[in-house]
Design a protein around this motif. Structure first.
Motif, PDB file in Angstrom:
ATOM      1  N   GLN A 231       0.832  -1.200   0.000  1.00 58.35           N
ATOM      2  CA  GLN A 231       0.000   0.000   0.000  1.00 58.35           C
ATOM      3  C   GLN A 231       0.871   1.257   0.000  1.00 58.35           C
ATOM      4  OE1 GLN A 231      -2.607   0.369   3.366  1.00 58.35           O
ATOM      5  NE2 GLN A 231      -3.995   1.722   2.290  1.00 58.35           N
ATOM      6  N   SER A 232       1.959   1.219   0.742  1.00 56.79           N
ATOM      7  CA  SER A 232       2.880   2.355   0.780  1.00 56.79           C
ATOM      8  C   SER A 232       3.499   2.571  -0.597  1.00 56.79           C
ATOM      9  CB  SER A 232       3.977   2.111   1.813  1.00 56.79           C
ATOM     10  OG  SER A 232       4.959   3.094   1.746  1.00 56.79           O
ATOM     11  N   LYS A 233       3.932   1.476  -1.227  1.00 61.57           N
ATOM     12  CA  LYS A 233       4.508   1.581  -2.569  1.00 61.57           C
ATOM     13  C   LYS A 233       3.470   2.103  -3.554  1.00 61.57           C
ATOM     14  CE  LYS A 233       8.048  -1.951  -2.052  1.00 61.57           C
ATOM     15  NZ  LYS A 233       8.507  -3.270  -2.465  1.00 61.57           N
ATOM     16  N   PHE A 234       2.222   1.644  -3.411  1.00 62.42           N
ATOM     17  CA  PHE A 234       1.148   2.095  -4.290  1.00 62.42           C
ATOM     18  C   PHE A 234       0.911   3.589  -4.097  1.00 62.42           C
ATOM     19  CE2 PHE A 234      -3.368   2.922  -5.129  1.00 62.42           C
ATOM     20  CZ  PHE A 234      -3.418   2.551  -6.449  1.00 62.42           C
ATOM     21  N   SER A 235       0.929   4.041  -2.840  1.00 61.58           N
ATOM     22  CA  SER A 235       0.734   5.468  -2.571  1.00 61.58           C
ATOM     23  C   SER A 235       1.852   6.286  -3.203  1.00 61.58           C
ATOM     24  CB  SER A 235       0.692   5.725  -1.066  1.00 61.58           C
ATOM     25  OG  SER A 235      -0.438   5.119  -0.497  1.00 61.58           O
ATOM     26  N   MET A 236       3.087   5.798  -3.078  1.00 66.75           N
ATOM     27  CA  MET A 236       4.212   6.510  -3.688  1.00 66.75           C
ATOM     28  C   MET A 236       4.060   6.526  -5.205  1.00 66.75           C
ATOM     29  SD  MET A 236       7.450   5.393  -1.221  1.00 66.75           S
ATOM     30  CE  MET A 236       8.019   4.264  -2.434  1.00 66.75           C
ATOM     31  N   LEU A 237       3.631   5.407  -5.771  1.00 68.43           N
ATOM     32  CA  LEU A 237       3.434   5.321  -7.214  1.00 68.43           C
ATOM     33  C   LEU A 237       2.336   6.283  -7.654  1.00 68.43           C
ATOM     34  CD1 LEU A 237       4.183   3.846  -9.846  1.00 68.43           C
ATOM     35  CD2 LEU A 237       2.431   2.164  -9.289  1.00 68.43           C
ATOM     36  N   GLU A 238       1.286   6.353  -6.864  1.00 72.26           N
ATOM     37  CA  GLU A 238       0.178   7.250  -7.175  1.00 72.26           C
ATOM     38  C   GLU A 238       0.651   8.710  -7.154  1.00 72.26           C
ATOM     39  OE1 GLU A 238      -4.502   6.851  -5.987  1.00 72.26           O
ATOM     40  OE2 GLU A 238      -3.046   6.794  -4.379  1.00 72.26           O
ATOM     41  N   GLU A 239       1.463   9.072  -6.158  1.00 77.67           N
ATOM     42  CA  GLU A 239       2.002  10.426  -6.068  1.00 77.67           C
ATOM     43  C   GLU A 239       2.900  10.721  -7.270  1.00 77.67           C
ATOM     44  OE1 GLU A 239       3.976  10.539  -2.293  1.00 77.67           O
ATOM     45  OE2 GLU A 239       2.094  10.348  -1.185  1.00 77.67           O
ATOM     46  N   ARG A 240       3.730   9.761  -7.642  1.00 76.16           N
ATOM     47  CA  ARG A 240       4.616   9.947  -8.793  1.00 76.16           C
ATOM     48  C   ARG A 240       3.794  10.126 -10.065  1.00 76.16           C
ATOM     49  NH1 ARG A 240       8.708   5.119  -8.587  1.00 76.16           N
ATOM     50  NH2 ARG A 240       9.390   6.052 -10.530  1.00 76.16           N
ATOM     51  N   LEU A 241       2.718   9.372 -10.184  1.00 79.21           N
ATOM     52  CA  LEU A 241       1.856   9.471 -11.360  1.00 79.21           C
ATOM     53  C   LEU A 241       1.212  10.853 -11.437  1.00 79.21           C
ATOM     54  CD1 LEU A 241       0.634   8.048 -13.806  1.00 79.21           C
ATOM     55  CD2 LEU A 241      -1.191   7.223 -12.326  1.00 79.21           C
ATOM     56  N   VAL A 242       0.805  11.394 -10.298  1.00 82.62           N
ATOM     57  CA  VAL A 242       0.223  12.738 -10.273  1.00 82.62           C
ATOM     58  C   VAL A 242       1.249  13.751 -10.768  1.00 82.62           C
ATOM     59  CG1 VAL A 242      -0.575  14.582  -8.727  1.00 82.62           C
ATOM     60  CG2 VAL A 242      -1.510  12.278  -8.500  1.00 82.62           C
ATOM     61  N   VAL A 243       2.503  13.611 -10.305  1.00 77.99           N
ATOM     62  CA  VAL A 243       3.568  14.530 -10.729  1.00 77.99           C
ATOM     63  C   VAL A 243       3.793  14.412 -12.239  1.00 77.99           C
ATOM     64  CG1 VAL A 243       6.038  15.024 -10.542  1.00 77.99           C
ATOM     65  CG2 VAL A 243       4.709  14.625  -8.482  1.00 77.99           C
ATOM     66  N   VAL A 244       3.852  13.181 -12.730  1.00 78.63           N
ATOM     67  CA  VAL A 244       4.065  12.968 -14.175  1.00 78.63           C
ATOM     68  C   VAL A 244       2.912  13.576 -14.973  1.00 78.63           C
ATOM     69  CG1 VAL A 244       4.141  11.198 -15.980  1.00 78.63           C
ATOM     70  CG2 VAL A 244       5.537  10.943 -13.931  1.00 78.63           C
ATOM     71  N   GLU A 245       1.678  13.357 -14.509  1.00 81.71           N
ATOM     72  CA  GLU A 245       0.525  13.916 -15.213  1.00 81.71           C
ATOM     73  C   GLU A 245       0.580  15.439 -15.231  1.00 81.71           C
ATOM     74  OE1 GLU A 245      -2.692  12.131 -13.034  1.00 81.71           O
ATOM     75  OE2 GLU A 245      -2.868  10.473 -14.457  1.00 81.71           O
ATOM     76  N   GLN A 246       1.012  16.045 -14.108  1.00 81.17           N
ATOM     77  CA  GLN A 246       1.133  17.503 -14.071  1.00 81.17           C
ATOM     78  C   GLN A 246       2.183  17.980 -15.060  1.00 81.17           C
ATOM     79  OE1 GLN A 246       2.003  18.167  -9.942  1.00 81.17           O
ATOM     80  NE2 GLN A 246      -0.136  18.366  -9.360  1.00 81.17           N
ATOM     81  N   ARG A 247       3.318  17.298 -15.077  1.00 79.95           N
ATOM     82  CA  ARG A 247       4.384  17.699 -16.003  1.00 79.95           C
ATOM     83  C   ARG A 247       3.948  17.543 -17.450  1.00 79.95           C
ATOM     84  NH1 ARG A 247       9.793  15.245 -13.100  1.00 79.95           N
ATOM     85  NH2 ARG A 247       9.797  16.717 -11.359  1.00 79.95           N
ATOM     86  N   VAL A 248       3.286  16.430 -17.755  1.00 76.35           N
ATOM     87  CA  VAL A 248       2.809  16.210 -19.126  1.00 76.35           C
ATOM     88  C   VAL A 248       1.787  17.282 -19.483  1.00 76.35           C
ATOM     89  CG1 VAL A 248       1.423  14.664 -20.582  1.00 76.35           C
ATOM     90  CG2 VAL A 248       3.307  13.739 -19.225  1.00 76.35           C
ATOM     91  N   GLY A 249       0.905  17.608 -18.539  1.00 75.29           N
ATOM     92  CA  GLY A 249      -0.084  18.654 -18.778  1.00 75.29           C
ATOM     93  C   GLY A 249       0.583  19.991 -19.029  1.00 75.29           C
ATOM     94  N   ASN A 250       1.595  20.312 -18.232  1.00 75.68           N
ATOM     95  CA  ASN A 250       2.313  21.576 -18.412  1.00 75.68           C
ATOM     96  C   ASN A 250       2.999  21.617 -19.777  1.00 75.68           C
ATOM     97  OD1 ASN A 250       1.536  22.362 -15.870  1.00 75.68           O
ATOM     98  ND2 ASN A 250       3.476  21.852 -14.893  1.00 75.68           N
ATOM     99  N   HIS A 251       3.651  20.513 -20.143  1.00 72.05           N
ATOM    100  CA  HIS A 251       4.324  20.461 -21.438  1.00 72.05           C
ATOM    101  C   HIS A 251       3.311  20.527 -22.575  1.00 72.05           C
ATOM    102  CE1 HIS A 251       8.418  19.968 -20.130  1.00 72.05           C
ATOM    103  NE2 HIS A 251       8.054  19.026 -19.284  1.00 72.05           N
ATOM    104  N   SER A 252       2.186  19.874 -22.377  1.00 75.93           N
ATOM    105  CA  SER A 252       1.143  19.898 -23.403  1.00 75.93           C
ATOM    106  C   SER A 252       0.636  21.323 -23.604  1.00 75.93           C
ATOM    107  CB  SER A 252      -0.006  18.982 -22.989  1.00 75.93           C
ATOM    108  OG  SER A 252      -1.068  19.079 -23.904  1.00 75.93           O
TER     109      SER A 252
END
Length: 123
Positions: A51-72
């Protein structure tokens, strides 16, 4: 009286044997429960880790989505500016084509005029 005493001793002995067996059964069940408790504890820790790893993965995914959105967004703006510049170039090219056609027509007209004057002079 001795029969009664034997009966009571036998009854107490049977009861003690029965209680000893029940106590032994309870000890065995307790040992099994302790083993199950340890297994469940390890499984709980494993679940917490996942669950901890999943939470970290979820946080990383949010960051990636934000960066992709910004670049887009940035690429969309850049593309819009590029299209604007292309439209400006097309407009300028159309103006130059009009000027070229006008100049070309004037040159043809002048050439015809000069050719006529040259022919008149040669006669």
């Amino acid at each position: 009286m001795e029969d009664r005493l034997d009966y009571l001793e036998k009854l107490m002995g049977d009861s003690a044997d029965k209680q000893a067996k029940e106590l032994e059964d309870l000890k065995t069940a307790h040992i099994k429960l302790q083993g199950s408790h340890q297994i469940h504890g390890r499984e709980l820790e494993s679940t917490k880790t996942v669950q901890s790893k999943f939470s970290m993965l979820e946080e990383r995914l949010v960051v990636v989505e934000q960066r992709v959105g910004n670049h887009s967004d940035k690429h969309t703006e850049d593309l819009s500016r590029a299209h604007g510049k292309i439209d400006q170039v097309h407009s300028r090219l159309a103006q130059l084509e009009d000027r070229h056609q006008t100049s070309h027509a004037e040159l043809k007209k002048a050439h015809v005029g000069y050719s006529s004057e040259k022919a008149a002079l040669e006669v």
